[in-house]
Design a protein around this motif. Structure first.
Motif, mmCIF file in Angstrom:
data_model
loop_
_atom_site.group_PDB
_atom_site.id
_atom_site.type_symbol
_atom_site.label_atom_id
_atom_site.label_comp_id
_atom_site.label_asym_id
_atom_site.label_seq_id
_atom_site.Cartn_x
_atom_site.Cartn_y
_atom_site.Cartn_z
ATOM 1 N N LEU A 1 25.764 63.340 17.145
ATOM 2 C CA LEU A 1 26.350 63.756 15.874
ATOM 3 C C LEU A 1 27.213 64.999 16.056
ATOM 4 C CD1 LEU A 1 26.614 63.307 12.837
ATOM 5 C CD2 LEU A 1 24.530 64.642 12.532
ATOM 6 N N GLN B 1 28.755 65.817 18.791
ATOM 7 C CA GLN B 1 29.957 65.372 19.500
ATOM 8 C C GLN B 1 30.912 64.654 18.554
ATOM 9 O OE1 GLN B 1 28.034 63.236 22.785
ATOM 10 N NE2 GLN B 1 28.886 64.757 24.192
ATOM 11 N N CYS B 2 30.371 63.870 17.616
ATOM 12 C CA CYS B 2 31.211 63.199 16.612
ATOM 13 C C CYS B 2 31.984 64.230 15.794
ATOM 14 C CB CYS B 2 30.365 62.347 15.677
ATOM 15 S SG CYS B 2 29.758 60.810 16.376
ATOM 16 N N PHE C 1 35.403 60.403 19.853
ATOM 17 C CA PHE C 1 33.986 60.119 20.110
ATOM 18 C C PHE C 1 33.377 59.420 18.897
ATOM 19 C CE2 PHE C 1 29.471 60.970 20.301
ATOM 20 C CZ PHE C 1 29.168 60.641 21.622
ATOM 21 N N PHE C 2 33.682 59.934 17.700
ATOM 22 C CA PHE C 2 33.196 59.317 16.460
ATOM 23 C C PHE C 2 33.640 57.859 16.354
ATOM 24 C CE2 PHE C 2 34.350 58.350 11.973
ATOM 25 C CZ PHE C 2 33.073 58.271 11.437
ATOM 26 N N TYR D 1 36.517 60.437 8.666
ATOM 27 C CA TYR D 1 36.164 61.506 9.602
ATOM 28 C C TYR D 1 36.337 62.879 8.941
ATOM 29 C CZ TYR D 1 36.235 64.635 13.574
ATOM 30 O OH TYR D 1 35.970 65.681 14.418
ATOM 31 N N LEU E 1 28.549 52.083 10.020
ATOM 32 C CA LEU E 1 28.114 53.020 11.053
ATOM 33 C C LEU E 1 26.637 52.782 11.367
ATOM 34 C CD1 LEU E 1 29.781 56.303 9.741
ATOM 35 C CD2 LEU E 1 30.400 55.056 11.829
ATOM 36 N N LEU F 1 23.706 57.520 11.730
ATOM 37 C CA LEU F 1 24.948 58.261 11.522
ATOM 38 C C LEU F 1 25.425 58.184 10.063
ATOM 39 C CD1 LEU F 1 27.046 59.917 13.062
ATOM 40 C CD2 LEU F 1 28.157 57.798 13.730
#
Length: 173
Positions: A30, A32-33, A39-40, A99, A145, A149
């Motif tokens: 999460l 990193q997202c 990455f997400f 995002y 998702l 997430l």
């Protein structure tokens, strides 16, 4: 997600610790997202109306033009895109809106098209069904998702409200 560390492998050897390791890895993913849109995107699914055999597909982050587009999303305040069908540019825009709304608190995002129905279709539709058949694209991205997430979004006709105070709103001309 990243490789298991020696510490994580040792913890996994004990079944009681497995849940802790999984939770730790999810928290790392999460983070990193939040730090990297590409990455997400590895967790994002799209809907392909042209393929009745496989309607849900992974977002194509391997395509160079998608990577360049997301680079522009991150660096430019306004972008004009001349597009054609089947390039997933509309999906890419929806992914970027999702995002930004998820990871930027109190962010207001507006999607404008000529017709109200088209604008709503990009964000969220009224009376959405659980199978995703009538979800707008942004809502589809959220709902598809992985469960760990997902967020508690509040979709309504033409808009999605996020727990962090962000909003995606459809706006007709």
């Amino acid at each position: 997600m990243s490789e298991l560390t020696a510490e994580q492998q040792a913890l996994l050897a004990k079944p009681a610790n497995a849940a802790y390791v999984i939770q730790s890895m999810r928290a790392e993913a999460l983070a990193q997202c939040a730090a990297a849109p590409l990455f997400f995107l590895q967790f994002v699914r799209t809907r392909d109306e042209a393929d009745p055999k496989e309607t849900v597909k992974a977002f194509p982050i391997h395509k160079e033009y998608i990577r360049r587009l997301f680079s522009l999303f991150q660096t430019e305040q306004r972008i004009v895109i001349a597009k054609s069908r089947q390039l997933l540019v509309s999906w890419a825009v929806c992914c970027w809106m999702v995002y930004r709304a998820r990871f930027t608190p109190h962010c207001a995002i507006y999607y404008q098209t000529k017709k109200e129905d088209d604008a709503d279709g990009m964000v969220a539709l009224a009376n959405a069904s659980a199978d995703g058949g009538v979800w707008g694209r942004c809502e589809f991205v959220e709902r598809m998702l992985p469960s760990w997430l997902q967020q508690e979004i509040k979709p309504a006709k033409g808009k999605i409200a996020y727990p962090n105070g962000s909003l995606i709103q459809a706006v007709p001309e």
